[in-house]
Design a protein around this motif. Structure first.
Motif: not given
Length: 599
Positions: A34-39, A60-67, A482-492
């Motif tokens: 799950i997405k976490r924040a820290g050092l 926080s989403d593996d679909r972003l690795f190409p970008s 939630l259906n895309q595996g996220h537990r935080t709200y996006w900006e958009m």
């Protein structure tokens, strides 16, 4: 009762981690589940010049690795257009890791936000990864507020809103420019990876979530103080409260929402002493607003809440923020028994009259974005219409009609879009932000759904007595995450619910605290727990279940926890109880038993 997605430990290890030797040409991916924040810490074998050729990327989403990997070839793809965001780019080489001694390194010596980390060995040497862990840095507060009902998706939405606010509550020293506040070491950002800054208008909904969920309210006070303390003391904008803490950017709406935020902080905590400390600042805000008003009592804006629309002049969203600010100032000065309360009340009524006169058009209950008829065709923005409901500019029949038309014209399967009709250059001229290419600005406004406005739409529905509609708004936007595996709200998100990545790059933020205030709405409207006097000295608890069968809620107050439970019996009647500290008073409705709890 369902709480949050908080971790059980402050030191987190990727799922199934074991030491590994990464050979040349190999890539390894680690998953924190799950997405976490820290050092982010890693213990490696001996340092080597080869680290210049060993790449990392995190998301926080593996679909972003190409970008992200495209960013190695074209850095402007993700960050070059936003100079203040370069520091937060989520990729680099191991040579950027900072040594802490004994083979331990910290990623960039800065706060990291991720679920996935990839290390790609493009060197000619093996890399030994002995340990990997993340020290969770979110504010160590307890989630003592809660909400639970018979709809599990709604329960998940509540938890997601609270966790989004939690993960954005971080040590102030990691802000883009270090901010040191007097009341806490923590602040609430609106974008834990990319922004790392305080935004006034975004803070307002995040504050409501925090004050209804966490056991310690000082993070809200501290974050507010960091905005209030940079109020302009001279110059053309004397009295204005800048919209961002790190850079002091000016957005008129954000000044007004900061005033509203201060009122809500005082109302929920009873901290009238802090209000007294800010009396002179508020007097300066009144002087600034009075100076900026035209003969109709409206303030002309420099931009819009979306920042990139060239909508200078009168804007319905700004006018509604102005109405909300005058209401808040009236209430704040009334607590101080200050004569300005009368002036502020008069200006609130004047602003309301001008809004209805200038932004109404025949044939629709919707308010126009700009004064009616000032463009080739009228455009309707969702923000001003929702705020017209929440701040009682629209009477109940018009509020119901606005919600109906929003549903008919703005709704998609995932949530509501922002403007109708969409922007077109031929109709609107050069309205896009100069820093963005044209196609980026068009995409950002025309094809996206903003959880910020979705939360306000849920609140407006609850406020208008349409509980089921508000719950449906939450289900649509919540399930899309939630259906895309996220537990935080996006900006958009894109109109189809997909990740907010355009052909021009810019992944935007996938944990934005501005979207979580519908969690507060469940406790304040569905459970009906709202203060009638500062600090909950008296409060109402009038549940509005809609189609829910039952619900339970808890809200922290300076006096202790308020608990409400209610269910619908076979006859369709609401039955339940309110349990609260003996020192405060409760107003409730039929079928609700009051139980006073002794200290």
């Amino acid at each position: 009762m369902k709480r949050s997605y908080s971790p059980s430990s402050r030191e987190l290890v990727p799922d199934g981690f074991s030491p590994i030797v990464l050979q040349p040409g190999q890539t390894v991916r680690f998953d924190f589940e799950i997405k976490r924040a820290g050092l982010l810490h890693v213990r490696l074998g001996g340092a080597s010049p080869a680290w210049e050729r060993i790449r990392y990327a995190y998301t926080s989403d593996d679909r972003l690795f190409p970008s992200l990997y495209k960013g190695f070839e074209d850095e402007a793809w993700l960050s070059g257009r936003f100079p203040s965001y370069v520091r937060m780019r989520p990729f680099g080489t191991l040579s950027q890791f900072v040594s802490r001694g004994d083979g331990v390194y910290v990623l960039e010596d800065d706060l990291t936000v991720l679920r996935y980390l990839e290390i790609d060995n493009r060197s000619d040497e093996p890399l030994e990864i002995l340990e990997l862990w993340l020290v969770y840095t979110a504010a160590p507060y307890k989630t003592v507020g809660g909400f639970e009902c018979d709809d599990e998706l709604i329960n998940d939405c509540w938890a997601m809103g609270v966790y989004t606010t939690e993960i954005c509550s971080q040590p102030s020293k990691y802000t883009q420019r270090e901010l040191i506040g007097p009341f806490s070491d923590y602040v609430i950002w609106d974008g834990v990876r990319r922004d790392k800054d305080i935004w006034g208008g975004d803070l307002r909904p995040a504050s409501l979530t925090a004050l209804y969920a966490f056991d310690r309210p000082e993070i809200v006070k501290n974050t507010l103080e960091l905005l209030l303390s940079i109020q302009h003391a001279e110059g053309e904008e004397k009295g204005i409260i800048p919209g961002s803490g790190a850079y002091g950017q000016i957005f008129y709406e954000w000044t007004m929402w900061t005033v509203v935020n201060l009122w809500e902080y005082v109302l929920l905590t009873g901290d009238v002493g802090y209000l007294r400390e800010n009396a002179n600042r508020l007097i300066e805000v009144v002087a600034w607003m009075n100076k900026r008003m035209d003969r109709d009592g409206l303030i002309s804006g420099l931009n819009s809440w979306m920042y990139s629309i060239d909508a200078r002049g009168k804007i319905s969203g700004l006018a509604l923020a102005q109405k909300a600010a005058w209401d808040a100032l009236h209430r704040l000065f009334a607590l101080l028994d200050h004569p300005l309360r009368h002036f502020c009340q008069e200006q609130a009524e004047r602003t309301k009259r001008s809004i209805l006169a200038q932004f109404s058009v025949a044939g629709t209950p919707l308010l126009t974005m700009l004064p009616a008829g000032t463009k080739q065709r009228d455009r309707f923005a969702i923000d001003g219409n929702l705020w017209a409901i929440l701040h009682d500019v629209a009477d109940p029949p018009r509020a119901a009609a606005i919600l109906q038309e929003v549903q008919e014209r703005f709704w998609t399967e995932r949530g509501s879009i922002n403007v109708v009709p969409v922007f077109e250059e031929s109709e609107d001229g050069a309205w896009w932000w100069e820093v963005l290419p044209k196609e980026a600005a068009v995409w950002r406004h025309n094809d996206t759904i903003w959880p910020y406005m979705s939360a306000y739409e849920a609140l407006a529905s609850f406020h208008a007595g349409q509980t089921d509609r508000g719950l449906e708004v939450m289900r649509r936007i919540g399930a899309s995450h939630l259906n895309q595996g996220h537990r935080t709200y996006w900006e958009m998100m894109n109109r189809d619910g997909s990740l907010p990545v355009g052909n021009h790059g810019d992944t935007l933020s996938l944990s934005h605290a501005w979207g979580g205030s519908s969690s507060y709405g469940l406790q304040a409207y569905v459970a009906g727990i709202r203060p009638l006097e500062p600090g909950f000295a008296s409060f109402s608890a009038k549940p509005a279940l809609g189609g829910l069968k039952w619900m339970k809620a808890e809200v922290p107050t300076p006096h202790g926890i308020i608990e409400v439970e209610a269910e619908r019996n076979p006859a369709g009647q609401i039955k339940g109880f309110v349990r609260h500290p003996q020192s405060i008073r409760c107003e409730t409705g039929a079928g609700m038993e009051i139980v006073r709890r002794r200290p």
